[in-house]
Each structure stands twice: as structure tokens, then as C-alpha cells.
Scaffold this motif. Structure first.
Motif, mmCIF file in Angstrom:
data_model
loop_
_atom_site.group_PDB
_atom_site.id
_atom_site.type_symbol
_atom_site.label_atom_id
_atom_site.label_comp_id
_atom_site.label_asym_id
_atom_site.label_seq_id
_atom_site.Cartn_x
_atom_site.Cartn_y
_atom_site.Cartn_z
ATOM 1 N N GLY A 1 0.799 -1.222 0.000
ATOM 2 C CA GLY A 1 0.000 0.000 0.000
ATOM 3 C C GLY A 1 0.826 1.263 0.000
ATOM 4 N N PHE B 1 -4.287 3.014 4.051
ATOM 5 C CA PHE B 1 -5.401 2.555 3.228
ATOM 6 C C PHE B 1 -6.591 3.505 3.301
ATOM 7 N N MET C 1 -3.957 -4.702 -4.375
ATOM 8 C CA MET C 1 -5.035 -4.827 -3.395
ATOM 9 C C MET C 1 -5.395 -6.294 -3.168
ATOM 10 N N SER D 1 -12.205 -3.029 -7.085
ATOM 11 C CA SER D 1 -10.950 -2.709 -6.402
ATOM 12 C C SER D 1 -11.203 -1.904 -5.142
ATOM 13 N N ARG D 2 -12.174 -1.008 -5.215
ATOM 14 C CA ARG D 2 -12.522 -0.226 -4.023
ATOM 15 C C ARG D 2 -13.066 -1.136 -2.928
ATOM 16 N N VAL E 1 -10.166 -2.630 -1.055
ATOM 17 C CA VAL E 1 -9.564 -1.699 -0.091
ATOM 18 C C VAL E 1 -10.401 -1.644 1.179
ATOM 19 N N SER F 1 -2.624 -7.695 -0.984
ATOM 20 C CA SER F 1 -2.770 -7.210 0.395
ATOM 21 C C SER F 1 -3.916 -7.924 1.091
#
Length: 335
Positions: free
Chosen positions: A90, A298, A258, A109-110, A113, A261
Motif C-alpha cells: 500500500g 489505506f 489490493m 478494487s474499491r 480496499v 494485500s
């Protein structure tokens, strides 16, 4: 493998490091090219490929490192490796990738997160009531919950997406692009898996050489796990994300980061929490420093994404991501 490198001359370790770095870069680039071609054949946006196939492959080093750490009761290494990798993705890698141009961020993708932020908040909420105790413990039920959440998220990611509202969000694939492919779907999947194995092998050698070198300079285990080991195991993400961003596939780069992560939180750390005996003990500095800084990083990603109607990250945000990671690194070394 660690014992193999311990007694080697530093010159041999350095040569092994450089060879592993070269092999890692080439295999990661090969993985990216085949993942992009696979997304064209399947008609799937490259973000989804990055968030699933590519991210799973590039997270194998963290996963294998954590399994070895659990087997050797080095739970602090497993914890530092997973959280350090999340911070590296990140901060450092996303920052470098953003320098190659604007990175479009899709709705899926959001969601990744937000899921990472939710996982970090769950860990904080579990640890805060234990502040009065002598040690902070991550319970196995939390790891089981993380492992249950992960396949649900992947299932949602593999669902056929609706047509994007803006052409900036994904690169449109046409039937003609699929016809131009010289490889079948099965061939590409095999190539991706082979490339992922080479990435894992080369990054494992890389981690071991870096770790042995750090130990010779008497660096603490906490710093090694959260910085050097985390950086070493995140090099596949660095190679694939920078390669994708450089070729104009920004959404693949962001989806990979992402996705990786998220894998580090819900797969790597989730597995460590669920199966570690004894349970993972969390150093106080992780609650005071590592977790808050990850949340800040983030949260800023979310702010940067929603700051404009374009839903993208620019070079300006990339510079700030790099600054945040530099602060993280300096505090780990000198704090």
C-alpha cells in the motif's frame, strides 16, 4: 534453506541475491503478460485477473514464509511478514506504480480496499480489550473468520461484471482480441502457474539471502520481519505491478496490489491465527504503530480514489504513498 546460506561467504550470498532478483523480475514479467492475455480470452477485466490469479501467485512467498514461521513457532515473524507486506504494497509498491501514470480504480478494487480496512479494524478491536493484560493474543476464531470470508470475496470477484460506466475503469476487450491469441486457456493457466512457482522459488532465495545478511549486521527479528522479509516477499508484487503499470495496465497493477494485500490479511495472517500453536502473541508496538499506520495508509487510498469523479490515482498520490512508507521504514529502523 536458511541454514544453507548462514555459513556461506558474503560474496556467494550477494551473487545468489542478484541472480534471484533477475529471475524474479523475468518470471514476474512473464506472469503478467500471460495474465493479461488470459483476461483477453475470457473477456474478464484485467483488474479481476490481477486481484485473483496474479495476486494469489505473488502472495505465495508470504504464505510459505508464514507457514515455515508457524512450524518453527516464530509467530512474530509470521505476523510481521504479513502486516509488513500489506504496508509495503500500500505504500512503497503502489507509490512506485503510480509514478508511471494515472491508475484507474474500479468498483471491485474499491471493495478490496474496504475489506482490508475492515480486517485491520477487526484485529484492532480484538486487541484493544487486552491492553491491561500482560500479552496481546490473536485468537484462532478470528483467523477462522478471515478464512471463511476469503472464498466469499473471491466468488464475488469472479462473478461476471457489469459493463463499466467509464472506459477509464477497465480496458475493453473485443472478440477480435481473443481471436488473436496464439494460446489456449489451459496453456495460459499452466504458464501462469509455472511462472508463479518460479516467482516463489526465486523470491524464497532472495528472502533468505537478505535475511542472513541482516542477521550478520545484528538487526532485530521484529525489524527483519516487518521490513526486510516483508519487502523481500513483496518483490513479486513490485515486479508484476510496475510491469503492468509501465505497459499501461494500471487497473491490473492496482488489482494485483489490493488482491495481494487482501490475501496477506485474510489468507496469510488468517491461516497463521487459525493454526498457530501457541496462539500468536502481538508485540505492543504493532498495536501502537504498525496497525494504525496501515489504517492511515489505506484510508488515504480511499480518500485519494474518491477525491475526484475519475476514481483514479495519480503521480501526486504516488509521491505521498512513498513518503508514508519512508516514514514507516525510518521509524522501524531508528524508533
Amino acid at each position: 534453506m536458511h541454514e544453507f546460506f548462514v555459513n556461506l561467504p558474503f560474496l556467494i550470498i550477494l551473487i545468489s541475491f542478484l541472480a534471484a532478483l533477475w529471475l524474479l523480475s523475468k518470471s514476474a514479467d512473464y506472469l503478467t503478460e500471460n495474465a493479461i492475455e488470459l483476461s483477453e480470452i475470457l473477456g474478464v477485466p484485467e483488474m479481476i485477473i490481477g486481484a485473483t490469479i496474479v495476486s494469489i501467485g505473488t502472495t505465495l512467498p508470504e504464505f510459505s514464509t508464514s507457514l515455515v514461521a508457524i512450524a518453527n513457532h516464530a509467530t512474530e515473524l509470521a505476523l510481521g511478514n504479513s502486516l509488513g507486506s500489506v504496508m509495503t504494497n500500500g505504500g512503497l509498491i503502489l507509490g512506485i506504480s503510480s509514478l508511471y501514470g494515472s491508475i484507474p480504480v474500479s468498483k471491485k478494487s474499491r471493495l478490496a480496499v474496504w475489506s482490508i480496512i475492515g480486517g485491520m479494524l477487526m484485529i484492532v478491536l480484538v486487541l484493544l480489550p487486552q491492553l491491561s493484560a500482560k500479552s496481546l493474543i490473536l485468537p484462532s476464531w478470528l483467523g477462522i473468520g478471515f478464512l471463511i470470508f476469503l472464498p466469499l470475496y473471491l466468488f464475488r470477484s469472479f462473478r461476471t461484471p457489469k459493463a463499466p460506466a467509464s472506459p477509464n475503469l477497465t480496458v475493453e476487450k473485443t472478440p477480435s482480441s481473443a481471436k488473436r491469441s496464439k494460446h489456449s486457456t489451459s496453456q495460459l493457466i499452466i504458464k501462469i502457474l509455472v511462472a508463479a512457482l518460479i516467482v516463489t522459488f526465486s523470491s524464497t532465495i532472495l528472502v533468505q539471502t537478505v535475511q542472513v545478511t541482516a542477521e550478520r549486521f545484528n538487526v532485530s527479528a521484529t525489524i527483519i520481519s516487518a521490513t526486510i522479509v516483508a519487502l523481500g516477499t513483496s518483490l513479486p508484487e513490485l515486479s508484476t505491478s510496475v510491469s503492468a503499470a509501465r505497459k499501461g495496465y494500471g487497473s491490473l497493477a492496482f488489482g494485483n496490489l489490493m488482491g495481494a494485500s487482501l490475501m496477506n490479511v485474510f489468507l496469510v495472517l488468517g491461516t497463521a491465527m487459525a493454526f498457530s500453536k501457541p496462539a500468536i502473541t502481538v508485540p505492543l508496538q504493532f498495536l501502537e504503530f504498525h496497525l494504525p499506520l496501515i489504517l492511515i495508509t489505506f484510508a488515504y487510498i480511499i480518500i485519494a480514489i474518491y477525491n475526484t469523479k475519475k476514481f483514479e490515482l495519480t503521480k501526486k498520490e504516488g509521491i505521498l504513498f512513498l513518503f508514508i512508507y519512508l516514514v514507516y521504514l525510518l521509524i522501524n529502523i531508528f524508533g
